[in-house]
Motif scaffolding. Structure first.
Motif, PDB file in Angstrom:
ATOM      1  N   VAL A  45      -0.370 -57.139 -20.974  1.00  0.00           N
ATOM      2  CA  VAL A  45      -0.844 -56.142 -20.127  1.00  0.00           C
ATOM      3  C   VAL A  45      -0.620 -56.813 -18.671  1.00  0.00           C
ATOM      4  O   VAL A  45      -1.003 -57.898 -18.446  1.00  0.00           O
ATOM      5  CB  VAL A  45      -2.129 -55.576 -20.221  1.00  0.00           C
ATOM      6  CG1 VAL A  45      -2.573 -54.322 -19.157  1.00  0.00           C
ATOM      7  CG2 VAL A  45      -2.268 -54.751 -21.395  1.00  0.00           C
ATOM      8  N   GLU A  46      -0.032 -56.069 -17.623  1.00  0.00           N
ATOM      9  CA  GLU A  46       0.078 -56.334 -16.336  1.00  0.00           C
ATOM     10  C   GLU A  46       0.741 -57.769 -16.148  1.00  0.00           C
ATOM     11  O   GLU A  46       0.674 -58.773 -15.792  1.00  0.00           O
ATOM     12  CB  GLU A  46      -1.284 -56.620 -15.648  1.00  0.00           C
ATOM     13  CG  GLU A  46      -2.137 -55.371 -15.530  1.00  0.00           C
ATOM     14  CD  GLU A  46      -1.673 -54.093 -14.929  1.00  0.00           C
ATOM     15  OE1 GLU A  46      -0.861 -54.639 -13.961  1.00  0.00           O
ATOM     16  OE2 GLU A  46      -1.884 -53.097 -15.341  1.00  0.00           O
ATOM     17  N   ARG A 138       5.444 -54.276 -17.634  1.00  0.00           N
ATOM     18  CA  ARG A 138       4.143 -53.652 -18.265  1.00  0.00           C
ATOM     19  C   ARG A 138       3.078 -53.629 -17.430  1.00  0.00           C
ATOM     20  O   ARG A 138       2.363 -54.512 -17.113  1.00  0.00           O
ATOM     21  CB  ARG A 138       4.108 -54.347 -19.614  1.00  0.00           C
ATOM     22  CG  ARG A 138       2.873 -53.617 -20.613  1.00  0.00           C
ATOM     23  CD  ARG A 138       2.407 -54.353 -21.504  1.00  0.00           C
ATOM     24  NE  ARG A 138       1.371 -53.548 -22.476  1.00  0.00           N
ATOM     25  CZ  ARG A 138       1.122 -53.831 -23.709  1.00  0.00           C
ATOM     26  NH1 ARG A 138       1.161 -55.108 -24.110  1.00  0.00           N
ATOM     27  NH2 ARG A 138       0.021 -53.232 -24.228  1.00  0.00           N
ATOM     28  N   SER A 139       2.730 -52.296 -16.992  1.00  0.00           N
ATOM     29  CA  SER A 139       1.632 -52.305 -15.906  1.00  0.00           C
ATOM     30  C   SER A 139       1.406 -50.690 -15.664  1.00  0.00           C
ATOM     31  O   SER A 139       2.161 -50.029 -15.948  1.00  0.00           O
ATOM     32  CB  SER A 139       2.020 -52.942 -14.514  1.00  0.00           C
ATOM     33  OG  SER A 139       1.162 -52.890 -13.450  1.00  0.00           O
ATOM     34  N   THR A 140       0.029 -50.544 -15.128  1.00  0.00           N
ATOM     35  CA  THR A 140      -0.496 -49.527 -14.619  1.00  0.00           C
ATOM     36  C   THR A 140       0.465 -48.859 -13.551  1.00  0.00           C
ATOM     37  O   THR A 140       0.541 -47.594 -13.381  1.00  0.00           O
ATOM     38  CB  THR A 140      -1.866 -49.356 -14.479  1.00  0.00           C
ATOM     39  OG1 THR A 140      -2.034 -50.363 -13.414  1.00  0.00           O
ATOM     40  CG2 THR A 140      -2.740 -49.710 -15.596  1.00  0.00           C
ATOM     41  N   ARG A 143       3.019 -46.373 -14.197  1.00  0.00           N
ATOM     42  CA  ARG A 143       2.270 -44.883 -14.873  1.00  0.00           C
ATOM     43  C   ARG A 143       1.915 -44.358 -13.510  1.00  0.00           C
ATOM     44  O   ARG A 143       2.154 -43.241 -13.300  1.00  0.00           O
ATOM     45  CB  ARG A 143       1.167 -45.025 -15.664  1.00  0.00           C
ATOM     46  CG  ARG A 143       0.280 -43.775 -15.933  1.00  0.00           C
ATOM     47  CD  ARG A 143      -1.085 -44.029 -16.388  1.00  0.00           C
ATOM     48  NE  ARG A 143      -1.883 -44.835 -15.340  1.00  0.00           N
ATOM     49  CZ  ARG A 143      -2.877 -45.637 -15.678  1.00  0.00           C
ATOM     50  NH1 ARG A 143      -3.257 -45.835 -16.931  1.00  0.00           N
ATOM     51  NH2 ARG A 143      -3.575 -46.137 -14.805  1.00  0.00           N
ATOM     52  N   ASP A 144       1.437 -45.279 -12.659  1.00  0.00           N
ATOM     53  CA  ASP A 144       0.785 -44.616 -11.233  1.00  0.00           C
ATOM     54  C   ASP A 144       1.854 -44.142 -10.306  1.00  0.00           C
ATOM     55  O   ASP A 144       1.558 -43.469  -9.456  1.00  0.00           O
ATOM     56  CB  ASP A 144      -0.444 -45.446 -10.685  1.00  0.00           C
ATOM     57  CG  ASP A 144      -1.361 -45.655 -11.563  1.00  0.00           C
ATOM     58  OD1 ASP A 144      -1.624 -44.694 -12.582  1.00  0.00           O
ATOM     59  OD2 ASP A 144      -2.086 -46.756 -11.257  1.00  0.00           O
ATOM     60  N   ARG A 187      11.651 -45.704 -18.400  1.00  0.00           N
ATOM     61  CA  ARG A 187      10.461 -45.976 -18.858  1.00  0.00           C
ATOM     62  C   ARG A 187      10.341 -45.825 -20.503  1.00  0.00           C
ATOM     63  O   ARG A 187      10.536 -44.895 -20.980  1.00  0.00           O
ATOM     64  CB  ARG A 187       9.480 -45.055 -18.129  1.00  0.00           C
ATOM     65  CG  ARG A 187       9.172 -45.268 -16.943  1.00  0.00           C
ATOM     66  CD  ARG A 187       7.792 -44.380 -16.453  1.00  0.00           C
ATOM     67  NE  ARG A 187       7.813 -43.089 -16.430  1.00  0.00           N
ATOM     68  CZ  ARG A 187       6.623 -42.261 -16.160  1.00  0.00           C
ATOM     69  NH1 ARG A 187       5.626 -42.947 -15.777  1.00  0.00           N
ATOM     70  NH2 ARG A 187       6.563 -41.297 -16.459  1.00  0.00           N
ATOM     71  N   SER A 191       3.462 -47.057 -19.478  1.00  0.00           N
ATOM     72  CA  SER A 191       3.093 -48.335 -18.655  1.00  0.00           C
ATOM     73  C   SER A 191       4.267 -49.297 -18.822  1.00  0.00           C
ATOM     74  O   SER A 191       4.157 -50.567 -18.395  1.00  0.00           O
ATOM     75  CB  SER A 191       2.022 -48.861 -19.257  1.00  0.00           C
ATOM     76  OG  SER A 191       2.052 -49.268 -20.586  1.00  0.00           O
TER      77      SER A 191
END
Length: 321
Positions: A45-46, A138-140, A143-144, A187, A191
């Motif tokens: 993640v991140e 791979r990160s929020t 999505r944002d 995508r 994420s």
């Protein structure tokens, strides 16, 4: 004769469908995600991961897809033969057409790439069948920011096959004429973002959508600084919007109880003094109506990725994260 024409037309349409399907495979469409990222530890993640695509692996993938149709030795022999008037066999012709279709399948982005290159005097030719690289993010953020922009560049002075950015070439790395074509940007989940590039870039930029343009300041002074904690910092820019290595402190209006009301007069006087001294911002006169607006302009934030052993000047016109 009419029957022969219809047969040729059907053969042409069938070949085009095969090439389209193989081009999708070449861009890893339909390949299960676990074959791209075998474990969660490979893409935590991140995180962001850059990769090079092994052409041998892609060739084996395409061979595997073609093998489904090869049910006898006669099918294999047919594939090894050449079409009338051609000097290469059907297999090589199919791979060549697949490579060309892969690099030209995204019509809008292909035309934009060619237009950008031709406007700068560079050849508008798009490579086909060459090295392919990419990244997985791979990160929020994915999505944002649905309109997240990813651009790859290649320093024209770097040696072939090298990721080196020559430090004496600091003026050109972020120019659009050095764009590397993006073959696929998609995508894979809310994420996870996948990008595939049609070359080996030397540096990559990820930034907010262009519509993120806004007016504002750059935040409060650091708590350990000697500046007024109710003031704001502002990074300065030249008349073309490019950032310079300088900033100013904007105080809030002292006759109000609201520390969000900026002292615009004080800011204008400070900018006038800088123009007169000729030490910072350039391209303005002391009565330029765009002086305040340009300085308050907040361009999309970005994150640049460059080789760790090489560096160059700050990019022009875009705020750094």
């Amino acid at each position: 004769m009419a029957g022969d024409d219809n047969t040729n037309l059907l053969a042409s349409e069938s070949s085009l469908q095969v090439v389209r399907r193989l081009a999708k495979i070449r861009l890893l469409r339909g390949v299960p995600f676990q074959y791209l990222v075998p474990t969660d530890a490979a893409l935590p993640v991140e995180s962001i991961r850059f990769f090079h695509i092994d052409q041998n692996w892609l060739d084996a993938l395409i061979d595997g897809a073609l093998s489904v149709t090869m049910r006898s030795n006669s099918d294999i022999e047919w594939l090894k033969q050449s079409e009338p008037g051609s000097d290469i066999n059907r297999y090589e012709s199919m791979l060549k057409n697949t490579n060309q279709f892969t690099s030209g399948s995204r019509k809008f982005y292909r035309n934009m790439f060619r237009h950008s290159r031709s406007k700068t005097g560079n050849p508008a030719t798009i490579k086909s069948g060459g090295s392919m690289t990419g990244l997985l993010l791979r990160s929020t953020i994915v999505r944002d920011y649905p309109g997240l922009e990813v651009s790859a560049y290649k320093d024209p002075e770097s040696s072939t096959g090298s990721i080196e950015i020559l430090t004496e070439n600091i003026a050109s790395p972020w120019l659009r004429k050095n764009w590397v074509q993006t073959l696929r940007m998609e995508r894979l989940s809310p994420s996870i973002l996948l990008c595939i590039f049609n070359d080996v870039p030397t540096h990559v930029r990820i930034q907010e959508p262009s519509e993120s343009l806004r007016m504002g300041v750059d935040g409060r002074p650091a708590s350990n600084s000697n500046e007024d904690p109710t003031s704001f910092n502002l990074k300065l820019k030249n008349s073309d919007g490019s950032l310079i290595n300088s900033e100013t402190n904007i105080r809030t209006r002292s006759n109000t109880n609201d520390d969000s009301v900026l002292d615009i007069t004080g800011l204008f006087n400070d900018l006038q003094a800088r123009i007169i001294n000729g030490s910072d911002i350039t391209g303005f006169d002391t009565q330029d109506s765009a002086l305040i607006a340009t300085q308050m302009l907040q361009l999309p934030y970005q994150q640049d990725f460059i080789p760790i052993l090489y560096n160059f000047s700050e990019s022009e016109g875009v705020s750094k994260l």
